[in-house]
Design an enzyme around this catalytic site. Structure first.
Site, short mmCIF file in Angstrom:
data_model
loop_
_atom_site.label_atom_id
_atom_site.label_comp_id
_atom_site.label_asym_id
_atom_site.label_seq_id
_atom_site.Cartn_x
_atom_site.Cartn_y
_atom_site.Cartn_z
N GLU A 141 -6.78 -6.91 -5.80
CA GLU A 141 -7.20 -5.55 -5.02
C GLU A 141 -7.80 -4.55 -5.83
OE1 GLU A 141 -4.48 -1.86 -4.04
OE2 GLU A 141 -3.74 -3.01 -2.88
N ARG A 173 -7.04 -2.99 3.48
CA ARG A 173 -7.65 -2.85 2.02
C ARG A 173 -8.92 -3.05 2.11
NH1 ARG A 173 -3.10 -1.59 2.19
NH2 ARG A 173 -1.44 -1.50 0.46
N SER A 221 -0.48 -2.49 -6.47
CA SER A 221 -0.75 -3.89 -6.24
C SER A 221 -1.91 -4.31 -6.76
CB SER A 221 -0.77 -4.08 -4.72
OG SER A 221 0.58 -3.72 -4.21
P1 FAD Z 1 -10.37 5.29 -7.94
O1 FAD Z 1 -9.52 4.44 -8.78
O2 FAD Z 1 -10.92 6.69 -8.96
O3 FAD Z 1 -11.67 4.76 -7.38
C1 FAD Z 1 -11.14 3.70 -6.82
C2 FAD Z 1 -12.85 3.14 -6.04
O4 FAD Z 1 -13.15 3.95 -5.23
C3 FAD Z 1 -13.74 2.87 -7.36
O5 FAD Z 1 -14.57 1.82 -7.08
C4 FAD Z 1 -14.58 4.20 -7.15
O6 FAD Z 1 -15.85 4.18 -7.62
C5 FAD Z 1 -14.27 4.57 -5.74
N1 FAD Z 1 -14.54 6.03 -5.44
C6 FAD Z 1 -13.59 6.71 -5.66
N2 FAD Z 1 -13.69 7.88 -5.01
C7 FAD Z 1 -15.10 7.98 -4.58
C8 FAD Z 1 -15.90 8.68 -3.91
N3 FAD Z 1 -15.58 10.03 -3.63
N4 FAD Z 1 -16.97 8.46 -3.26
C9 FAD Z 1 -17.30 7.16 -3.42
N5 FAD Z 1 -16.42 6.06 -4.02
C10 FAD Z 1 -15.40 6.59 -4.81
N6 FAD Z 1 -3.01 1.83 -2.44
C11 FAD Z 1 -2.52 1.75 -1.41
O7 FAD Z 1 -3.39 1.23 -0.48
N7 FAD Z 1 -1.06 1.77 -1.08
C12 FAD Z 1 -0.31 1.85 -1.66
O8 FAD Z 1 0.80 1.83 -1.44
C13 FAD Z 1 -0.62 2.01 -3.16
N8 FAD Z 1 0.21 2.37 -4.10
C14 FAD Z 1 -0.09 2.69 -5.31
C15 FAD Z 1 1.07 2.82 -6.46
C16 FAD Z 1 0.71 3.11 -7.80
C17 FAD Z 1 1.74 3.42 -8.75
C18 FAD Z 1 -0.76 3.28 -8.13
C19 FAD Z 1 -1.27 3.16 -9.56
C20 FAD Z 1 -1.83 2.73 -7.23
C21 FAD Z 1 -1.52 2.45 -5.73
N9 FAD Z 1 -2.36 2.28 -4.87
C22 FAD Z 1 -2.01 1.93 -3.67
C23 FAD Z 1 -3.77 2.08 -5.24
C24 FAD Z 1 -4.61 3.48 -5.43
O9 FAD Z 1 -3.84 4.55 -5.35
C25 FAD Z 1 -5.25 3.81 -4.18
O10 FAD Z 1 -6.37 2.76 -4.19
C26 FAD Z 1 -6.19 5.14 -4.25
O11 FAD Z 1 -6.74 5.40 -2.84
C27 FAD Z 1 -7.22 5.05 -5.31
O12 FAD Z 1 -7.63 6.54 -5.53
P2 FAD Z 1 -8.41 6.98 -6.58
O13 FAD Z 1 -9.05 8.28 -6.39
O14 FAD Z 1 -7.41 6.73 -8.02
O15 FAD Z 1 -9.62 6.04 -6.81
N1 EPU Z 2 8.47 -9.53 -2.69
C1 EPU Z 2 9.26 -10.37 -3.58
N2 EPU Z 2 9.20 -10.06 -5.05
C2 EPU Z 2 8.40 -9.12 -5.40
C3 EPU Z 2 7.82 -8.24 -4.64
C4 EPU Z 2 8.00 -8.34 -3.33
O1 EPU Z 2 9.76 -11.43 -3.11
O2 EPU Z 2 8.52 -9.00 -6.44
C5 EPU Z 2 8.68 -9.75 -1.31
C6 EPU Z 2 9.89 -8.63 -0.65
O3 EPU Z 2 10.95 -9.16 -0.74
C7 EPU Z 2 9.03 -8.62 0.77
C8 EPU Z 2 7.75 -8.79 0.60
O4 EPU Z 2 7.45 -9.20 -0.64
O5 EPU Z 2 9.62 -9.54 1.48
C9 EPU Z 2 7.01 -7.55 0.65
O6 EPU Z 2 7.56 -6.48 -0.45
P1 EPU Z 2 7.03 -4.95 -0.26
O7 EPU Z 2 7.68 -4.37 0.79
O8 EPU Z 2 7.57 -4.52 -1.60
O9 EPU Z 2 5.45 -4.87 -0.21
P2 EPU Z 2 4.21 -5.33 -0.78
O10 EPU Z 2 3.98 -6.51 0.21
O11 EPU Z 2 4.63 -5.96 -2.06
C10 EPU Z 2 2.72 -3.58 0.11
C11 EPU Z 2 1.27 -3.14 -0.53
C12 EPU Z 2 1.93 -1.68 -1.02
C13 EPU Z 2 2.56 -0.98 -0.25
C14 EPU Z 2 3.72 -1.68 0.10
C15 EPU Z 2 4.70 -1.04 1.12
C16 EPU Z 2 -0.34 -4.75 -0.56
C17 EPU Z 2 -1.27 -5.51 -1.50
N3 EPU Z 2 0.78 -3.79 -1.18
O12 EPU Z 2 3.41 -4.35 -1.16
O13 EPU Z 2 0.54 -1.33 -1.47
O14 EPU Z 2 3.01 0.22 -1.09
O15 EPU Z 2 3.23 -2.87 0.91
O16 EPU Z 2 4.14 -0.88 2.47
O17 EPU Z 2 -0.64 -4.72 0.44
C18 EPU Z 2 -1.01 -1.15 -3.44
O18 EPU Z 2 -2.05 -1.24 -2.42
O19 EPU Z 2 -1.44 -0.50 -4.53
C19 EPU Z 2 0.27 -0.84 -2.80
C20 EPU Z 2 1.24 -0.58 -3.75
#
Ligand code: FAD
Ligand code: EPU
Length: 336
Positions: free
Chosen positions: A332, A162, A236
């Site tokens: 994050e 991240r 997250s």
């Molecule tokens: P924004 O929120 O619009 O911007 C994020 C940051 O980047 C800000 O600081 C912004 O100024 C900057 N920025 C955006 N675009 C640009 C650009 N073109 N140039 C320069 N700076 C820029 N993230 C994960 O890594 N893994 C996951 O599994 C994951 N799951 C998610 C699930 C949900 C339901 C949600 C709501 C979010 C999740 N995220 C996850 C977080 C998010 O989706 C990512 O961080 C995504 O890349 C953000 O994209 P955005 O365009 O919405 O960025």
């Molecule tokens: N867990 C719990 N309780 C909870 C949630 C998770 O005990 O409420 C435990 C699960 O049982 C498991 C472990 O935590 O043992 C990991 O859980 P999970 O696989 O759901 O993933 P996570 O670590 O909670 C991360 C990323 C997610 C990504 C998933 C899948 C981060 C901060 N988050 O979540 O990214 O989608 O793994 O790879 O690394 C995001 O960055 O926004 C995001 C959603």
């Protein structure tokens, strides 16, 4: 064209209603340059993608710039690989779907992550055992102060968990314009993450494919993560903490069931979701916001929450986890 005092509510997935001092969108480099000329350095910039990784805690004293740079194109090809460049304003999942439909492997584990292509390198988005660094080739970014376009390869971006240079030494200096990813024509599938294997089995999949993995990931995500269209959130809220072996061993002595993932450098990654859940926060509602019922890492807006309320909740969670487990969580989500 720059508009003044503009509500950012539709532009952040937490659904926080605060105004930006000014707002404009751009769909080409020329439009971006015209907007920057009109601003003439008066207001600092906030670049907006899908707004899915930001928490707006106060009115934004900046020019919010919505990135609408579109286009997906193949820019290079070998017998085994395809390099695809996407405009920063393309939706990430749209880009993934395009690759999945062609049967090109590399980003299928990253299906359904909200947001834009341009933000994907910002925090090296990752899920289900894959991070974008694994198939990243390069990006083009506009240097705001000097008005030039620079190209960054993977080493230049210094990707980590991240993390990238754009969150550190180059913070607020560049606008990412396009990103190029390398996809595989004969992909090696990544099903190391247990949940994917379980889901593929439940789906009755016997032959792995890019499409099947994408579908499995979509199903897992839909079962755990709230859809921002119906419940405001930014995924997250905290990172999974990476701690030294001795910190982990101390914790494991009192909590032997705490999930942990040994890292190549001898450190241990802990599950923040587990720590938050076992500190008693999962499903807890505080005012208009709370900790999600199915994923304790996700903070949600039940409607009408302010960014400050959500920030204060995150602080209470941080403090309590530290008190109970001696582990310091880090946010994050980008706090603005
Ligand atoms: P924004 O929120 O619009 O911007 C994020 C940051 O980047 C800000 O600081 C912004 O100024 C900057 N920025 C955006 N675009 C640009 C650009 N073109 N140039 C320069 N700076 C820029 N993230 C994960 O890594 N893994 C996951 O599994 C994951 N799951 C998610 C699930 C949900 C339901 C949600 C709501 C979010 C999740 N995220 C996850 C977080 C998010 O989706 C990512 O961080 C995504 O890349 C953000 O994209 P955005 O365009 O919405 O960025
Ligand atoms: N867990 C719990 N309780 C909870 C949630 C998770 O005990 O409420 C435990 C699960 O049982 C498991 C472990 O935590 O043992 C990991 O859980 P999970 O696989 O759901 O993933 P996570 O670590 O909670 C991360 C990323 C997610 C990504 C998933 C899948 C981060 C901060 N988050 O979540 O990214 O989608 O793994 O790879 O690394 C995001 O960055 O926004 C995001 C959603």
């Amino acid at each position: 064209m720059i508009q003044r005092n503009y509500s950012l509510r539709p532009f952040n997935t937490f659904g926080i209603d605060v105004p930006a001092a000014a707002f404009a969108s751009f769909a080409s480099l020329e439009e971006l340059q015209a907007v920057l000329a009109e601003n003439a350095g008066q207001l600092p910039l906030l670049i907006l993608g899908g707004g899915s990784n930001i928490l707006l805690t106060k009115p934004v004293q900046a020019l919010a710039l919505k990135n609408e740079l579109k286009g997906i194109a193949v820019v290079a090809e070998t017998d085994d690989t395809i390099d695809v460049r996407a405009g920063a304003g393309e939706e990430w999942h749209g880009f993934v779907s395009y690759c999945v439909q062609q049967g090109w492997g590399g980003v299928e584990n990253l299906s359904l992550i909200p947001g834009s292509v341009g933000a994907s390198p910002m925090q090296n988005i990752g899920a289900y055992g894959v991070e974008i660094k694994d198939c990243f080739v390069s990006l083009e970014a506009y240097h705001i102060a000097d008005g030039r376009v620079d190209t960054f390869n993977a080493a230049d971006c210094a990707f980590g968990y991240r993390e990238s240079v754009f969150k550190r030494q180059y913070k607020d200096q560049y606008i990412i314009l396009s990103v190029t990813y390398r996809l595989q024509k004969n992909p090696v599938f990544n099903t190391a993450y247990g949940a994917i294997r379980d889901e593929l089995q439940a789906m009755g999949v016997t032959e792995l494919s890019v499409k099947a993995i994408s579908e499995a990931v979509i199903r897992i995500r839909q079962s755990k993560l709230p859809d921002p269209k119906t419940l405001g959130n930014a995924g997250s809220f905290f990172k999974n903490p990476v701690v030294s072996k001795s910190v982990y061993e101390k914790l494991a002595a009192s909590h032997p069931d705490t999930p942990h993932y040994p890292q190549a450098d001898g450190t241990e990654k802990l599950a923040a979701g587990w720590l938050i859940e076992h500190a008693g926060w999962k499903g807890k509602q505080v005012g208009n916001c709370g900790v999600h019922t199915r994923q304790a890492l996700v903070l949600v807006n039940y409607g009408g929450a302010t960014g400050k309320e959500i920030y204060d909740l995150s602080q209470a969670v941080l403090d309590d986890v530290f008190e109970k487990f001696g582990v310091q969580l880090e946010r994050e989500v980008n706090i603005l």
